[in-house]
Design an enzyme around this catalytic site. Structure first.
Site, mmCIF file in Angstrom:
data_model
loop_
_atom_site.group_PDB
_atom_site.id
_atom_site.type_symbol
_atom_site.label_atom_id
_atom_site.label_comp_id
_atom_site.label_asym_id
_atom_site.label_seq_id
_atom_site.Cartn_x
_atom_site.Cartn_y
_atom_site.Cartn_z
ATOM 1 N N ASP A 98 4.811 33.552 12.208
ATOM 2 C CA ASP A 98 5.596 32.197 11.679
ATOM 3 C C ASP A 98 6.085 31.384 12.973
ATOM 4 O O ASP A 98 5.941 30.252 12.813
ATOM 5 C CB ASP A 98 6.753 32.847 10.757
ATOM 6 C CG ASP A 98 7.659 31.767 10.013
ATOM 7 O OD1 ASP A 98 7.097 30.814 9.749
ATOM 8 O OD2 ASP A 98 8.642 32.397 9.699
ATOM 9 N N ILE A 133 -4.368 32.413 15.732
ATOM 10 C CA ILE A 133 -4.380 31.795 14.277
ATOM 11 C C ILE A 133 -4.102 30.456 14.537
ATOM 12 O O ILE A 133 -4.524 29.517 14.039
ATOM 13 C CB ILE A 133 -3.611 32.381 13.281
ATOM 14 C CG1 ILE A 133 -4.290 31.760 11.962
ATOM 15 C CG2 ILE A 133 -2.151 32.071 13.325
ATOM 16 C CD1 ILE A 133 -3.920 32.803 10.570
#
Length: 178
Positions: free
Chosen positions: A39, A16
């Site tokens: 994260d 991503i």
């Protein structure tokens, strides 16, 4: 008056942090200060600007952290995106149905993205990693929510899936939606 076109939903197998989009959605922890998985990758690739923006949010509006199911935007730092929208997914539980909280992550992220004027949004499979959400159910909730909630100016929602298993689960759900 013309009717708005449906949002385009695409699937990508990959990282991503390498997507060129307006918004990258971060499956954050409530501290907003980085962590593991998606994260950690977003914070590492995006650089210190993201952490600095998250610290400002903690110092102002989110002193106790971002609540599960909510979303907030920061700079994207050095990512090829304009913003990062951070959302906190629920930890999966066999004893308690938390699917509404998972759906809220997608809905709130789309709301924030639309308020920012974003046209393209990249989502990970929220809560399906360390938070233990079963991939098939996570895919069902994600696709259903995005198809129901995405609205202008968002034109494309891209699910960026890290492995083949996630890609196949999302592909099956998307195909079943027609």
């Amino acid at each position: 008056m013309s009717t708005p076109e449906a949002v385009r939903v695409t699937l990508v197998r990959g990282d991503i942090t390498q997507q060129s989009v307006d918004v990258v959605v971060n499956a954050a922890n409530s501290s907003l200060l980085g962590g593991g998985g998606v994260d950690g990758a977003i914070h590492r690739q995006g650089g210190p600007e993201i952490l600095a923006a998250c610290r400002e949010l903690r110092a102002s509006h989110y002193g106790k952290g971002l609540p599960t199911g909510k979303a907030v935007a920061t700079t994207a730092g050095s990512l090829d995106a304009r913003w990062v929208v951070h959302t906190v997914g629920p930890v999966w539980s066999s004893a308690e149905d938390r699917s509404a909280l998972l759906a809220s992550c997608y809905r709130e992220s789309l709301r924030v993205a639309a308020e920012l004027g974003a046209r393209t949004v990249a989502f990970p499979a929220i809560s399906t990693g360390i938070y233990g959400w079963p991939m098939d159910d996570g895919a069902r909730i994600a696709v259903r929510t995005v198809l129901a909630e995405a609205a202008a100016p968002v034109e494309e929602v891209r699910f960026v899936l890290f492995d083949a298993h996630a890609f196949v689960e999302f592909e099956e759900v998307l195909a079943a939606q027609g």
